[in-house]
Motif scaffolding. Structure first.
Motif, short mmCIF file in Angstrom:
data_model
loop_
_atom_site.label_atom_id
_atom_site.label_comp_id
_atom_site.label_asym_id
_atom_site.label_seq_id
_atom_site.Cartn_x
_atom_site.Cartn_y
_atom_site.Cartn_z
N UNK A 161 -4.28 -5.40 4.73
CA UNK A 161 -5.17 -5.99 5.73
C UNK A 161 -5.14 -5.27 7.06
N UNK A 162 -3.95 -5.04 7.58
CA UNK A 162 -3.87 -4.42 8.91
C UNK A 162 -4.10 -2.93 8.84
N UNK A 163 -3.35 -2.26 7.94
CA UNK A 163 -3.41 -0.80 7.94
C UNK A 163 -4.46 -0.25 6.99
N UNK A 164 -5.03 -1.13 6.14
CA UNK A 164 -6.11 -0.68 5.26
C UNK A 164 -5.66 0.26 4.16
N UNK A 179 -1.91 -2.34 16.85
CA UNK A 179 -3.23 -1.84 17.27
C UNK A 179 -3.53 -0.52 16.59
N UNK A 180 -2.48 0.29 16.48
CA UNK A 180 -2.67 1.60 15.84
C UNK A 180 -3.03 1.43 14.37
N UNK A 181 -2.41 0.44 13.68
CA UNK A 181 -2.75 0.19 12.28
C UNK A 181 -4.23 -0.10 12.13
N UNK A 182 -4.69 -1.00 13.01
CA UNK A 182 -6.09 -1.41 12.88
C UNK A 182 -7.04 -0.28 13.22
N UNK A 183 -6.65 0.49 14.24
CA UNK A 183 -7.49 1.62 14.63
C UNK A 183 -7.59 2.61 13.48
N UNK A 184 -6.44 2.83 12.83
CA UNK A 184 -6.39 3.79 11.73
C UNK A 184 -7.24 3.32 10.56
N UNK A 185 -7.21 2.00 10.32
CA UNK A 185 -7.99 1.45 9.23
C UNK A 185 -9.48 1.66 9.49
N UNK A 220 -11.01 3.97 11.53
CA UNK A 220 -11.46 5.36 11.53
C UNK A 220 -10.29 6.32 11.68
N UNK A 221 -9.93 6.93 10.57
CA UNK A 221 -8.75 7.78 10.61
C UNK A 221 -9.00 9.06 11.41
N UNK A 222 -10.20 9.60 11.24
CA UNK A 222 -10.47 10.88 11.91
C UNK A 222 -10.48 10.70 13.43
N UNK A 223 -11.08 9.59 13.88
CA UNK A 223 -11.11 9.31 15.32
C UNK A 223 -9.69 9.14 15.84
N UNK A 224 -8.84 8.46 15.04
CA UNK A 224 -7.45 8.24 15.46
C UNK A 224 -6.73 9.55 15.64
N UNK A 225 -6.95 10.44 14.67
CA UNK A 225 -6.25 11.70 14.73
C UNK A 225 -6.67 12.49 15.96
N UNK A 240 1.05 4.93 9.19
CA UNK A 240 0.92 4.36 7.85
C UNK A 240 2.29 4.06 7.27
N UNK A 241 3.21 4.98 7.51
CA UNK A 241 4.55 4.81 6.95
C UNK A 241 5.20 3.55 7.50
#
Lengths: 406, 308
Positions: A124-127, A280-286, A288-293, A303-304
């Protein structure tokens, strides 16, 4: 309606082809051979139902478009707290008045709440779709089982270790796989979950093989055993200490309260985590991963952390499960169990904690209430999973998050 | 060590026939993945349904009917293929088509739901106990190797290899030369572009599902005859293994699926022969994890570029 007629006819023919060989002609064993037993009624009723539904399809679609599902009533911060307090109070008090079997089922439901909330962190959080969650549950259960069997450790000594062990497994398995893309990740975690189960089955010398480990003691209350007689001469039991007649219900209620406490800890911790930068980072990553990076977040690390924390809660759940059952064997940790926990999360609404709790309770209590439909349970689970994805992928009680539309 | 070589040949042969079945199922995974980029988790269940329909057909005909064996098998295959074709179409229509534009995970969860549904659907209809399948083709050809060891080549396993070989050639010709084959190749290159060029992509996707289901059904019938028993849960493990085969060969590539299936079948039987038969599933799962970690594009696959 006439325009729908050919379509409905084709659908009815398809329904016949689908139903006839599975439900219409039942294979029955007669000695060495098998024979066929026709059951055409089911097939004809099925075809008729499909025909009618397809005929009325446009009309039904219009009807269902008007149905609105309730969303969680919005309470302000203060009332929120009161509502939670009331629910927790109720949950603590009712087992003292409820029946024994009801409390037992509620304990099972709370294990699923715990597992659902744990998986909710990952899915749910990290997708990250984790199909091998049951592997970490097994690690937790076997940590307690094996430490008891080989070293005689007690539940309370094993509980933190079970969580740590599962977290370690999550970390070690997560490390190589988390750079994989979503659906590959799901399959690899499924593979890991199955490998853990197969190893538990085949390492017979250590784990007892398919029979597992039995005779695992239940948890004690500050050193007091909840049994009729103490296991060692100097030990004391709960009913002797409080000078009460022995009542097996004490154990059931104690286990329930313990499960409630563990579930509440899981809820609280995951709730707080979500509000921390890591959450917050989990949700952001879920999202849009590319934007997060490109914003400088390290996806693997984030993720880990989700994977490890989710696994830890599964480990706690596993240790509790072992203590409640008194035995562990690999049969309890099949893929179906993973799918069940996943369907709790999916049905509740990925990321929504209230939804996950309600779904866990519903999915464990409903099959017990309608016992005569027990054999339809998994059928319904599968169907509901498909239906939810098609119709309401955000879950029954989707999570509302503050957002600004630009 | 004198037995090493004959045992190797024996296991190689058994592995080939098992791998041929994996390859048949893997084609369904790989074609669907190639076109719409989703893992059709319920594909293994279609294979299981195919095996059951084959058994129903066999029971309806009866083993004592006096018909020639090839005719009985042909009838089983024909019925099984028809029914599973309809299953494949319906599953796509109900569980996947409405999700065409959804994220991958949503479609995957739907597929998992479909897989659980189908397992229990058959379990409810036909019972969850093992059903025995009467063996149609018994006997084997024994090959004397050296003094003390002989290799048995079961006719049924030889038949599997033969049927699969014919199907593979037919499929390759079909994909290369027919109109539908061309359309499906176009769709797997670029679905949107193919649609703009006037290809009915919905029909191509449905066709892909039906074709995959048909091949899986053939595999199911053949394995039911050879192994002699089935239950509603055989699809899960076979599905995972076929998926492994598809990934091993490079998902999206049809020759890759054939190669991957054969390699996996051989690896598995060799592991069963030389290590222990309990570990053959671990070998398959371990292989899956290793390939996805170290070479997710597989042996013959093309690397996928992630676009923003």
């Amino acid at each position: 309606m006439l325009a729908q007629l050919p379509r409905a006819l084709i659908a009815a023919v398809f329904a016949f082809v689908i139903l006839a060989p599975i439900f219409g002609l039942k294979l029955v064993r007669q000695g060495m051979h098998s024979a066929l037993q026709p059951h055409w009624n089911i097939v004809l009723w099925g075809c008729a139902a499909v025909f009618v539904v397809q005929l009325l399809h446009p009309w039904l679609a219009r009807l269902f478009a008007r149905v609105r599902l309730p969303s969680v009533p919005a309470l302000d911060e203060e009332h929120h707290l009161w509502a939670w307090a009331a629910v927790v109070l109720l949950a603590v008090v009712w087992p003292f008045f409820g029946g024994r079997s009801a409390v037992d089922i509620a304990t099972l439901a709370l294990i699923y709440v715990m597992l659902g909330l744990g998986l909710n962190i990952v899915v749910g959080f990290a997708g990250l779709l984790d199909l091998g969650f049951v592997g970490f549950y097994a690690v937790g259960a076997y940590t307690y089982g094996l430490l008891y069997y080989w070293a005689g450790w007690s539940f309370w000594e094993c509980l933190p270790l079970a969580g740590a062990m599962a977290a370690l497994f999550g970390f070690l398995l997560g490390f190589p796989v988390l750079r994989l893309r979503g659906d590959y990740l799901a399959i690899v975690t499924l593979g890991f979950g199955e490998i853990i189960r197969l190893l538990l089955t085949n390492l017979t010398d250590w784990t007892g093989g398919p029979d597992g480990i039995s005779g695992i003691p239940s948890p004690t209350l500050f050193g007091l055993e909840m049994t009729r007689r103490a296991s060692s001469p100097e030990g004391q039991t709960f009913h002797e200490f409080f000078d009460m007649p022995f009542n097996p219900d004490h154990m059931v209620i104690y286990l329930y309260l313990l499960a409630l406490a563990l579930a509440l800890v899981t809820l609280l911790v995951s709730n707080r985590l979500l509000r921390m930068p890591i959450g917050r980072a989990w949700e952001a990553l879920r999202e849009d991963e590319i934007a997060c990076r490109s914003l400088g977040l390290n996806p693997t690390r984030i993720k880990l952390s989700a994977f490890t924390l989710g696994a830890m809660f599964a480990g706690f759940g596993g240790a509790f499960f072992a203590a409640r059952q008194g035995l562990v064997n690999p049969e309890s940790f099949t893929f179906i169990e993973s799918a069940l926990i996943l369907s709790v999360v999916v049905l509740g609404g990925m990321g929504s904690q209230v939804g996950v709790i309600l779904a866990a309770v519903a999915l464990t209590v409903l099959p017990e209430v309608v016992r005569e439909f027990a054999e339809y349970r998994m059928l319904a689970f599968g169907f509901v999973m498909v239906l939810m994805m098609v119709w309401r992928p955000q879950g029954l009680l989707p999570m509302k998050r503050p957002q600004v539309d630009l | 060590m004198t037995d090493f070589f004959p045992l190797f040949i024996q296991q190689l042969f058994n592995g080939l026939s098992l791998g041929a079945i994996y390859a048949l199922i893997a084609i369904g995974y790989t074609m669907v993945y190639g076109i719409i980029g989703m893992i059709n988790f319920a594909h293994g269940e279609i294979y299981m349904v195919g095996a059951y329909v084959g058994l129903v057909a066999l029971t309806a005909i009866g083993t004592q009917s006096g018909l020639p064996i090839w005719l009985i098998i042909a009838a089983m295959l024909a019925l099984s293929v028809t029914v599973t074709g309809v299953y494949g179409y319906t599953v796509e229509r109900i569980a996947y088509r409405p999700l065409r534009s959804s994220p991958r995970l949503v479609a995957l969860i739907s597929a998992i739901g479909m897989s659980i549904f189908l397992q229990n659907w058959v379990g409810l209809g036909q019972g969850t106990r093992d059903m025995a399948v009467p063996s149609l083709i018994s006997g084997a050809y024994t090959l004397q190797m050296g003094e003390s060891f002989e290799i048995t080549i079961a006719w049924s396993r030889l038949m599997i290899i033969g049927v699969v070989l014919v199907l593979m050639i037919a499929l390759t010709l079909f994909i290369q030369h027919s109109r539908m084959g061309r359309a499906s190749r176009a769709c797997s290159q670029d679905l949107q572009m193919a649609e703009l060029l006037g290809i009915n992509t919905d029909r191509v996707i449905s066709f892909t599902f039906v074709l995959g289901a048909v091949l899986a059904a053939v595999g199911g019938v053949l394995i039911a005859i050879t192994v002699g028993k089935l239950n509603p849960f055989i699809g899960f493990i076979a599905g995972i293994k076929a998926f492994t085969a598809a990934v091993l060969g490079g998902i999206g590539s049809i020759p890759g699926a054939m190669l991957g299936g054969v390699l996996l079948g051989v690896a598995e039987t060799l592991a069963a022969g030389y290590i222990s038969s309990e570990y053959k599933d671990i070998v398959a799962f371990g292989l899956l994890v290793l390939i996805l970690l170290f070479r997710p594009t597989g042996l013959l696959g093309k690397p996928e570029v992630e676009k923003v």
